[in-house]
Write a protein that holds these residues in place. Structure first.
Motif, short mmCIF file in Angstrom:
data_model
loop_
_atom_site.label_atom_id
_atom_site.label_comp_id
_atom_site.label_asym_id
_atom_site.label_seq_id
_atom_site.Cartn_x
_atom_site.Cartn_y
_atom_site.Cartn_z
N UNK A 267 -20.08 11.96 4.09
CA UNK A 267 -19.79 13.39 3.75
C UNK A 267 -20.00 14.02 2.21
N UNK A 268 -21.24 14.56 2.08
CA UNK A 268 -21.61 14.77 0.72
C UNK A 268 -20.73 15.87 0.29
N UNK A 269 -20.25 16.78 0.80
CA UNK A 269 -19.55 17.96 0.25
C UNK A 269 -18.02 17.33 0.03
N UNK A 270 -17.55 16.53 0.88
CA UNK A 270 -16.45 15.74 0.41
C UNK A 270 -16.59 14.91 -0.78
N UNK A 271 -17.52 14.48 -0.70
CA UNK A 271 -17.79 13.37 -2.04
C UNK A 271 -17.77 14.32 -3.29
N UNK A 272 -18.40 15.29 -3.29
CA UNK A 272 -18.72 16.28 -4.54
C UNK A 272 -17.54 16.92 -4.63
N UNK A 273 -16.69 17.17 -3.67
CA UNK A 273 -15.19 18.01 -4.12
C UNK A 273 -14.32 17.02 -4.72
N UNK A 274 -14.65 15.71 -4.50
CA UNK A 274 -13.69 14.78 -4.83
C UNK A 274 -13.97 13.90 -6.20
N UNK A 275 -15.20 14.30 -6.72
CA UNK A 275 -15.37 13.64 -7.90
C UNK A 275 -14.47 14.01 -9.03
N UNK A 276 -13.98 15.05 -9.32
CA UNK A 276 -13.07 15.33 -10.49
C UNK A 276 -11.88 14.54 -10.53
N UNK A 277 -11.48 14.25 -9.04
CA UNK A 277 -10.07 13.60 -8.96
C UNK A 277 -9.92 12.36 -9.85
N UNK A 278 -10.86 11.58 -9.68
CA UNK A 278 -10.98 10.24 -10.46
C UNK A 278 -11.86 10.46 -11.60
N UNK A 279 -12.74 11.24 -11.62
CA UNK A 279 -13.57 11.47 -12.68
C UNK A 279 -14.99 10.90 -12.57
N UNK B 136 -18.06 9.57 -9.16
CA UNK B 136 -18.31 9.62 -7.69
C UNK B 136 -18.12 8.21 -7.10
N UNK B 137 -18.02 7.25 -7.80
CA UNK B 137 -17.45 5.97 -7.17
C UNK B 137 -16.36 5.95 -6.50
N UNK B 138 -15.52 6.56 -6.94
CA UNK B 138 -14.07 6.50 -6.19
C UNK B 138 -14.03 7.21 -5.07
N UNK B 139 -14.61 8.45 -4.77
CA UNK B 139 -14.53 8.96 -3.30
C UNK B 139 -15.60 8.39 -2.55
N UNK B 140 -16.63 7.56 -3.02
CA UNK B 140 -17.61 7.07 -2.44
C UNK B 140 -16.95 5.56 -1.78
N UNK B 141 -16.36 5.20 -2.64
CA UNK B 141 -15.68 3.70 -2.02
C UNK B 141 -14.41 4.20 -1.07
N UNK B 142 -13.71 5.12 -1.37
CA UNK B 142 -12.93 5.69 -0.04
C UNK B 142 -13.32 5.87 1.06
N UNK B 143 -14.39 6.63 0.98
CA UNK B 143 -15.34 7.01 2.18
C UNK B 143 -15.87 5.77 3.04
N UNK B 144 -16.51 5.08 1.93
CA UNK B 144 -17.11 3.96 2.72
C UNK B 144 -16.03 2.94 3.25
N UNK B 145 -15.01 2.51 2.82
CA UNK B 145 -13.78 1.85 3.21
C UNK B 145 -13.33 2.40 4.44
#
Lengths: 393, 393, 393, 393
Positions: free
Chosen positions: B63-75, B77-86
């Protein structure tokens, strides 16, 4: 001048001394006389002329103050230098001096002559630094400490591998610098518009011969407004500067009172404060960091002045000189400081243990060795690379 | 976004299209799945796991929009990417995904994958450019024109040697870029603090295997806070940018109404003005110059962010991404423009003759050929170098 | 585009949304239509024409993709915009559209319209920030902590005065920014070469009227190649960026595991790590620091492109757009982060006490109050200044 | 040192002479002795002490070489300066010297004292420049010439309005600089960590009194790690530098052989070439452009070093000194050159007419006056503004 108090403390004292007025004039003389020699050898100047010129054109004969006073008029030192030189010569020799050359030929070539020994001195400091890194890596190969990311304790590593990281970065930076020193300090010789006006087909051969005489590299073509050589040189300097700056930043962070894992070498009178006698400041790190900041900006001048109009810059060329020379002496100074710092670095093992223990509690109690991963192997790899580098150097 | 109107016109349209959201996620997937493969091959993950992961972890599932929206939280893109993947994976596979890796491993490696084809595209433009230079040099080898220094007419040269100068500069710049593309795009893999935590002695071998799988180079050590690779890369980009910028500056100066020696290729609707229909602006030169100015500044960010603290930067790392990607696409765009410009460059011989004649009167009437010096020889030398380069490429 | 993952996390999400394609076209329309109005009011255009234009020239009618595709041809968005607009108009109205204007009039004015609300949003964040600083200063006015110089513990101060220092710096930076927003966002209107070609003596009056209509300031003269307004604006942005960056640096240093005096506000999912679940990273500080690094470089582009040739830049002007817009949205983002950070900052008094006690032992046991000097008075002075600022704002 | 040949030609000779070793020590003495005076007046030091100190602490007594040699040890000149000073004093006076001060108090304040007269000298050059612009504007108010955009002939304007554009830009830049000189050169006084340790509530009052004694402005708080004052100062310098650089660029473009509309003032021995006696180079423009490029980079150092950690920078502070001082003397030099250039500028009306006539043919033969639009009105407006400025100054 204010430089002594506000610029020179971030430069190599030795390097500065080697780049005094006199050395500049010597370099200018050396270029002009080598040019006369190769022109004589090519049959362009009559036999014996270069020796006659060399007998008169001696650095000591130049009036330095007059030179300095006149640079502004034409915008570069070669113009008053040639004028003074011609005035020293008997009428009949004058037309053989600076024959076929333009100011930029003399200035660019002289600059390369001036900086070459300084860059070699920097390479020598880098070799010392390798020795220092090696010593630390061997001694602390397996000393555990806490790794820190985003300014927070993370998971364990060793102090050895931290040093290996510093060393590996510097090896790369050193390789780029060495490459430039070996192959990238080019003679400049092209005449008024870079096509060897009046020298016919001899031009390129003269350029090659002049390079050989001066111990500089031969470029494909004259590079009056092709500043790629300077860009590559300055980028190499900046790379080493970043390597030193990163190392200094890490040390400064580990020297913090609350961390206490490292101290700069204790040295009489160094790191004191004018108001707090109890303090010991990591001033070596501070000076390295200041020098590196300057060098980054110097690269910027070279880069934003890199596109020079047509056959000679109008300000773009002139803007290069101070940043280039400053960067060279600042880098030499930073490396002297860093080599001394690494050589005498005080490592506080008990502080490393204490800081580590705080984090270990938070981690799920894997055995420490598991955390250390490839730390030892990384140290060994870098030690091998240092050994190779030291053997071939 | 405003980028379309205010940034993208100075970038490669094709390059941009290749660097869309989807490509980023594909690159992230590619790194993670290649890691699982090499870990499986090393016996660290159970057999078959990497194929199981690959069956689920598909770019299209994110979900690209969710990825983009969450990058800021951990700083990053790998963090939300890994989260979505898991979250896509069955419970039992989760611990095999991103095994032993840290965000920076994934992001740095993915960035290298993203930029590699773009840099290759730039090299392709440079090859086209060599072709264009060669054509001009052969055609105008002996066409005399006036050389100009400090923005003043000086002495004669040829248009051929001017092109040779442009070409020689670009050859050097290209060599540096090619060297980086061949040997300097490194995989990143070091785990949380760069020592392959939990992977024991396997770490360095895995790093090597991962590089092979991804077609990237193997570094001596992980380079989380050793940014020498990026510095070398950005310096190479900046060198090419300066080469293009110098070329564009010369063309713009020669296109001036009063000089009139060159025109940009005539192209329907290009170079027009909103208020003056009679004008033809050298807008290709303008766009190249704008892009180059951006690239200089991007280097500055990489350089002043080069000293990164301890085992991961806090902002220094994050600051690199946009300048790196922008520089790559801006350079590709500038080279597309320059290659087209050189290919279709309009050379106005009569204007060159006219401008030259004004100066020739002022000069003491040496025969023109004497002035031209090594012009022809310089052209021949560069043509030879182009031929070698073209053959070996 | 890659921006979503690699650039936008360091920008204001809201600011970005307000600067989409549509807003750009709206701003362009607004400038052109206001121009028609003031020209009609001055009797230059026939009565009723501006209303007729306004009925047709609606942002929604523009083909955004075609606009974006054509920017490159002329080098700026105004050219295809005017072309599309004229195509929408009946033949007899066409010559009244863009009358007496040049591309740069429209683009520069539209940029000012686009950034004005964003800068006001930044000023709003600065007001929030003042509130946050005030709260901290009042609460911790007298909380002692150790001061640190050159990264070493020095002598005591209070946490209140540290916040006062942050606030005082920001007040100065805010004042510069507010001054620019109030008086320094100028309309651009000068026609092809900045002398209101064809408009006779009306030119300057039209410029003034247009400024009034658009809510922008009136410059002394058109500023096509006088970029002082942009320099002042960017310097003001950079000043605020440095204020935010210094604040973030201090917080990050005080958040270090071994120091532990501050934490970022706890927020679900923020500051996590992809590999170390136990960590809490001060990622707000990291993002602010990344944004500030970009802004410094953006200033550099504006500054090194500030000298623009004759009556319009060739690349120098074009290079300004992306750095200007980026800087504005990055600053807004950094201030949003900082305001939230200061508002929810976690202050660990016991850690401050613990760190202080280590140093107090080393000091010669003066009473703590003596060390604190003017700490309280400094806090009071800044609180007074904040009160004044808040009242007058 | 190499500076004489490679840096000083782009600086004010007079400014440099005023910033020699001796002036630095004088400024340091002045700050320390003024501090003793205000402390005595506040009853903190015993009556008569400041006079006793002043009798001993004389600039001439300092060993400059020893000072220079020792700066590196502590990283700043105040440390060896205070040490030498105390050694000159009888035991009982020593504790009254540098009382309550820290190195940064002395160095920052001394720097402000050193640069203030230099900035005033720059303002004086700007006043001369206004005179020169006024003279040109009055003389050439209605002289038509061709305007040029994107390096191409566009439509007519006047030479008067071109000068008005230069002047209007400089007026803005001058205003910013004057504002800084009037209100933004702050005393520094905060003691070890900026809270007037040991001075209790007196601290802020002492800071104010010290400012008065030294003729500097009083800041809200000490600004040891709040570098907003320096940022504003350097931005103002950079603004003036851009103004000068733009002016020099225009002149250089108009001096081109094929354009020939302007020449630099003819001056014995200026603008010559070492290889082409017939040439006259616009070397004043070149030197101004070189200086401006340096100043842009100096701003960059101040900006990227602006975020200084906690209560004192470790390298960030130290990095400021050379760029600050260099920028001040480079700007003074550039303005001296520009004022002379404008004062003696040679305007070639016939060349302007010739170049204009080429374009007029291409234009659809509107009467020339229509093209000139608001040219005359713009000149008049700027002349009015110059008159006001000159009256109030």
């Amino acid at each position: 001048m204010y430089d002594r108090f506000f610029r020179h403390p971030f430069m190599s004292r030795h390097g500065l001394a080697e780049l005094d007025d006199r050395s500049v004039v010597e370099a200018l003389c050396r270029v002009e006389l080598a040019l006369a020699q190769v022109e004589e050898e090519a049959g362009i100047l009559p036999e014996g002329v270069s020796a006659q010129l060399a007998a008169v054109i001696l650095p000591a004969h130049f009036d330095m103050d007059a030179l300095a006073a006149d640079v502004g008029k034409g915008g570069n030192v070669a113009i008053p230098f040639v004028k003074q030189a011609k005035a020293m010569l008997p009428e009949e020799l004058r037309r053989y001096f600076h024959h076929g050359a333009t100011s930029q030929d003399i200035v660019d070539s002289a600059l390369m002559l001036l900086i070459k020994p300084r860059l070699e001195a920097s390479l020598k400091q880098l070799a010392l630094l390798r020795g220092g890194y090696g010593k630390l890596m061997r001694r602390y190969r397996d000393l555990p400490m806490i790794g820190r990311t985003l300014m927070q304790q993370a998971v364990p590593m060793t102090f050895g591998v931290k040093v290996a990281q510093w060393a590996a970065a510097m090896l790369k930076a050193e390789e780029r610098l060495e490459n430039v020193v070996q192959h990238g300090l080019f003679v400049q010789f092209g005449g008024p518009v870079g096509v060897h006006t009046g020298l016919g087909e001899h031009g390129l051969a003269l350029m090659h011969a002049l390079a050989g005489k001066l111990g500089l590299a031969t470029p494909m073509l004259p590079w009056h407004t092709d500043r790629q050589p300077l860009l590559a040189l300055m980028a190499a300097l900046d790379g080493v500067a970043v390597g030193a700056e990163k190392n200094a930043l890490d040390i400064a962070l580990m020297c913090q009172s609350e961390v206490g894992e490292l101290s700069e070498p204790a040295q009489e009178g160094v790191g004191g404060s004018s108001s707090m006698p109890h303090k010991s400041n990591p001033i070596g790190c501070g000076r390295i960091r200041a020098a590196a900041r300057h060098i980054h900006a110097h690269y910027g001048v070279i880069s934003t002045s890199g596109a020079q109009p047509l056959e000679r810059g109008l300000g773009e060329w002139h803007a290069e000189w101070a940043p280039l020379l400053d960067a060279v002496v600042e880098l030499e100074g930073a490396l002297e400081l860093l080599a001394a710092l690494i050589d005498g670095l005080q490592v506080h093992e008990e502080a490393m243990a204490r800081n580590l223990s705080h984090s270990l509690e938070a981690l799920e109690q894997r055995p420490l060795a598991e955390y250390l991963g490839s730390s030892g192997a990384q140290v060994d790899r870098v030690l091998d690379a240092l050994a190779v580098q030291t053997t071939t150097a």
